[in-house]
Design a protein around this motif. Structure first.
Motif, mmCIF file in Angstrom:
data_model
loop_
_atom_site.group_PDB
_atom_site.id
_atom_site.type_symbol
_atom_site.label_atom_id
_atom_site.label_comp_id
_atom_site.label_asym_id
_atom_site.label_seq_id
_atom_site.Cartn_x
_atom_site.Cartn_y
_atom_site.Cartn_z
ATOM 1 N N GLU A 1 0.839 -1.202 0.000
ATOM 2 C CA GLU A 1 0.000 0.000 0.000
ATOM 3 C C GLU A 1 0.875 1.254 0.000
ATOM 4 O O GLU A 1 0.623 2.193 -0.758
ATOM 5 N N GLU A 2 1.901 1.256 0.816
ATOM 6 C CA GLU A 2 2.811 2.404 0.852
ATOM 7 C C GLU A 2 3.556 2.551 -0.470
ATOM 8 O O GLU A 2 3.741 3.664 -0.964
ATOM 9 N N LYS A 3 3.965 1.436 -1.042
ATOM 10 C CA LYS A 3 4.691 1.491 -2.319
ATOM 11 C C LYS A 3 3.822 2.049 -3.440
ATOM 12 O O LYS A 3 4.271 2.896 -4.221
ATOM 13 N N ILE A 4 2.559 1.579 -3.529
ATOM 14 C CA ILE A 4 1.717 2.043 -4.632
ATOM 15 C C ILE A 4 1.318 3.503 -4.433
ATOM 16 O O ILE A 4 1.132 4.242 -5.396
ATOM 17 N N LYS A 5 1.228 3.952 -3.194
ATOM 18 C CA LYS A 5 0.980 5.378 -2.955
ATOM 19 C C LYS A 5 2.147 6.215 -3.474
ATOM 20 O O LYS A 5 1.940 7.270 -4.081
ATOM 21 N N ALA A 6 3.370 5.737 -3.251
ATOM 22 C CA ALA A 6 4.557 6.453 -3.744
ATOM 23 C C ALA A 6 4.598 6.430 -5.266
ATOM 24 O O ALA A 6 4.940 7.438 -5.897
ATOM 25 N N VAL A 7 4.233 5.305 -5.869
ATOM 26 C CA VAL A 7 4.192 5.205 -7.336
ATOM 27 C C VAL A 7 3.187 6.205 -7.894
ATOM 28 O O VAL A 7 3.477 6.945 -8.834
ATOM 29 N N ARG A 8 1.998 6.230 -7.287
ATOM 30 C CA ARG A 8 0.955 7.166 -7.736
ATOM 31 C C ARG A 8 1.455 8.606 -7.647
ATOM 32 O O ARG A 8 1.267 9.404 -8.570
ATOM 33 N N GLU A 9 2.108 8.931 -6.546
ATOM 34 C CA GLU A 9 2.635 10.284 -6.358
ATOM 35 C C GLU A 9 3.683 10.615 -7.416
ATOM 36 O O GLU A 9 3.685 11.718 -7.971
ATOM 37 N N ASN A 10 4.562 9.672 -7.716
ATOM 38 C CA ASN A 10 5.596 9.908 -8.732
ATOM 39 C C ASN A 10 4.998 10.068 -10.121
ATOM 40 O O ASN A 10 5.459 10.901 -10.906
ATOM 41 N N ILE A 11 3.990 9.293 -10.416
ATOM 42 C CA ILE A 11 3.311 9.431 -11.710
ATOM 43 C C ILE A 11 2.684 10.820 -11.808
ATOM 44 O O ILE A 11 2.890 11.546 -12.783
ATOM 45 N N ASN A 12 1.928 11.181 -10.789
ATOM 46 C CA ASN A 12 1.247 12.481 -10.808
ATOM 47 C C ASN A 12 2.226 13.646 -10.865
ATOM 48 O O ASN A 12 2.031 14.591 -11.636
#
Length: 144
Positions: free
Chosen positions: A117-128
């Motif tokens: 969950e923490e990893k995908i939140k970071a991925v989402r943030e990097n994409i955005n």
């Protein structure tokens, strides 16, 4: 008398234990749904990310501005790769039945799910953020 008290207490204990186990299962189901929702929010942006990579690539040159495009393109590509890596690693850790059908997770997998969950939140943030940075760069060129 003591035996008559033990049976109801044992039943209450088993009932509480069963409810707690059911609650833990529901918690992991909810968490899995949350993880997948974050993924599903970020995934559609991958096409936009790829389009922006093409736009950045066409503007790269040896000027200072051209190097800004190169940096923006790298950020976009890194965000794209992070999503691909996350999906691969997530798929390696969890079975489709656990992801899709809510199959009960082991205690170890419940811990992994918190990590994911923490990893995908970071991925989402990097994409955005990489998309936002690239858009801002393109917008400043159209204004000038």
């Amino acid at each position: 008398m003591l035996k008559t008290l033990q049976i109801p207490l044992l039943l209450i204990f088993l009932l509480v234990l069963g409810c707690k186990e059911q609650e833990n299962t529901k918690d992991s189901d909810v968490r899995m749904q949350q993880v997948m929702e974050i993924h599903d929010e970020a995934m559609p942006r991958m096409g936009e990310l790829s389009k922006l990579v093409g736009e950045m690539k066409s503007r790269i040159d040896s000027t200072e501005r051209g190097q800004e495009y190169a940096e923006a393109m790298e950020e976009l590509q890194e965000a794209h790769q992070e999503m691909m890596d996350w999906m691969q690693n997530f798929g390696d850790r969890f079975e489709p039945d656990e992801i899709i059908n809510g199959k009960e997770l082991s205690e170890e997998k419940k811990e992994w799910l918190l990590e994911e969950e923490e990893k995908i939140k970071a991925v989402r943030e990097n994409i955005n953020s990489s998309i936002e940075m690239a858009r801002e760069l393109l917008e400043t060129d159209t204004i000038q």
